[in-house]
Design an enzyme around this catalytic site. Structure first.
Site, mmCIF file in Angstrom:
data_model
loop_
_atom_site.group_PDB
_atom_site.id
_atom_site.type_symbol
_atom_site.label_atom_id
_atom_site.label_comp_id
_atom_site.label_asym_id
_atom_site.label_seq_id
_atom_site.Cartn_x
_atom_site.Cartn_y
_atom_site.Cartn_z
ATOM 1 N N LEU A 238 23.488 53.323 -6.027
ATOM 2 C CA LEU A 238 23.707 54.658 -6.144
ATOM 3 C C LEU A 238 23.904 55.394 -4.693
ATOM 4 C CD1 LEU A 238 21.052 55.833 -8.809
ATOM 5 C CD2 LEU A 238 23.472 55.223 -9.196
ATOM 6 N N GLY B 162 22.597 57.285 -1.743
ATOM 7 C CA GLY B 162 21.413 57.435 -1.227
ATOM 8 C C GLY B 162 20.426 56.347 -1.431
ATOM 9 N N SER B 163 20.942 55.166 -1.986
ATOM 10 C CA SER B 163 20.060 54.088 -2.282
ATOM 11 C C SER B 163 19.783 53.218 -1.137
ATOM 12 C CB SER B 163 20.778 53.078 -3.229
ATOM 13 O OG SER B 163 21.934 52.520 -2.967
ATOM 14 N N GLY B 164 20.641 53.277 -0.040
ATOM 15 C CA GLY B 164 20.225 52.745 1.347
ATOM 16 C C GLY B 164 21.565 51.804 1.761
ATOM 17 N N LYS B 165 22.692 51.908 1.033
ATOM 18 C CA LYS B 165 23.904 50.844 1.466
ATOM 19 C C LYS B 165 24.247 50.762 2.755
ATOM 20 C CE LYS B 165 26.459 52.497 -1.818
ATOM 21 N NZ LYS B 165 25.472 53.541 -2.269
ATOM 22 N N SER B 166 24.449 51.902 3.219
ATOM 23 C CA SER B 166 25.220 52.220 4.552
ATOM 24 C C SER B 166 24.041 51.592 5.657
ATOM 25 C CB SER B 166 25.807 53.431 4.864
ATOM 26 O OG SER B 166 26.941 53.679 4.398
ATOM 27 N N SER C 263 30.264 51.028 -6.020
ATOM 28 C CA SER C 263 30.785 49.768 -7.060
ATOM 29 C C SER C 263 30.082 49.826 -8.327
ATOM 30 C CB SER C 263 30.822 48.472 -6.391
ATOM 31 O OG SER C 263 29.551 48.184 -5.558
#
Lengths: 191, 191
Positions: free
Chosen positions: B33, B35-39, B106
């Site tokens: 989602l 804000g989940s920390g991907k970037s 995604s």
């Protein structure tokens, strides 16, 4: 407990990737009619650069149209979108530090200009293959001219579809009179 | 005089590029989602890999939506097309020999599967960031949750739009309890 996310203070930029690859990213763009020699020269150039230790990638029509652009046809609108996407992909690859070789008919000025603008100053080399259409048709590597002449293909650049001649290419080569090795030499001088 | 064009007998393949880069091309795919920390994790991972001498590229939503996919919005249809194109671009970059790090919500299984299939066996690492939505919303890095709660954004994954939870990710990380350094270590073991 919640670990706060803070964006990393340092992100890897193009210049970092270029330093690691020990080269400057470039976009080398072949344009010309079907049969003008784009794929042949692009492949020969990549082989030469690769053997010199340059990190390269070759984007060509067949690969892209089977994957990324499999949803596009050959109407003017789709040709425009085809090259628009390719220009952006080439830009991303150049930002990865690669020397990206693009071999596409790319018939319209506007999209070639887009590619040039995305690449930026001193990073874009346009190579116009102005091989006479009679020679392209004689070669007819993909059988497209025969199809067009027999009425089974209406959109071939140079016959049923426009090809806007480049006016500010870095290099112009007629592959019916310039041997491959000589053409590659000319291109390499600019890279 | 006509110089016949013959396709070069040898073309540069992925294995040639990988040999030159001294690494194996991979696709590392972060999903989760907003804000989940991907970037954050993707950037930290790229920094770590880069400092180890690995040749990397980071594809993330902001860059791609400003360029290649600037024609797409956030309807389900456009989200599908967004990830379809990205999967193909990542495949091309992997074929260039790069370790491509992808950071995209995604939300749909089908497109994540497409990316996995394009990458091929042993080349795809899916990292599912299952950070609780309450934490994502608390962080709200881009202000999207606030917009969604106030009715100004209808398509946010997890609120107005579906997020299909991955079932066969190589790694699952909750960034609200796992520190970045620890997460990076887990991921590196698989590369």
């Amino acid at each position: 407990m919640s670990v706060n996310l803070t964006p990393p203070s340092l992100a890897i930029q193009r210049q970092d990737r270029e330093a690691l690859l020990d080269q400057t990213g470039k976009m080398i763009w072949f344009t010309g009619l079907s049969g003008s020699g784009k794929s042949t020269l692009a492949n020969a150039l990549e082989i030469e650069l690769h053997h010199q230790g340059k990190k390269t990638f070759l984007l060509d029509g067949d690969v892209v149209r089977q994957g990324l652009n499999q949803d596009l046809g050959f109407s003017d609108e789709d040709r425009i979108e085809n090259i628009r996407r390719i220009a952006h992909v080439a830009k991303l690859m150049m930002d990865a530090g690669l020397i990206v070789i693009c071999a596409f008919i790319s018939p319209f000025k506007a999209q070639r200009r887009l590619a040039r603008e995305l690449a930026g100053v001193n990073r874009f080399i346009e190579i116009y293959l102005n091989t006479p259409i009679a020679i392209c048709e004689e070669r007819d590597v993909k059988g497209l001219y025969q199809k067009a002449r027999s009425g089974n293909l209406t959109n071939l650049s140079g016959l049923g579809s426009d090809y806007e001649i480049p006016e500010n290419s870095e290099i112009t080569i007629d592959t019916s009179i310039t041997p491959i090795a000589e053409a590659i030499k000319q291109i390499q001088k600019l890279i």
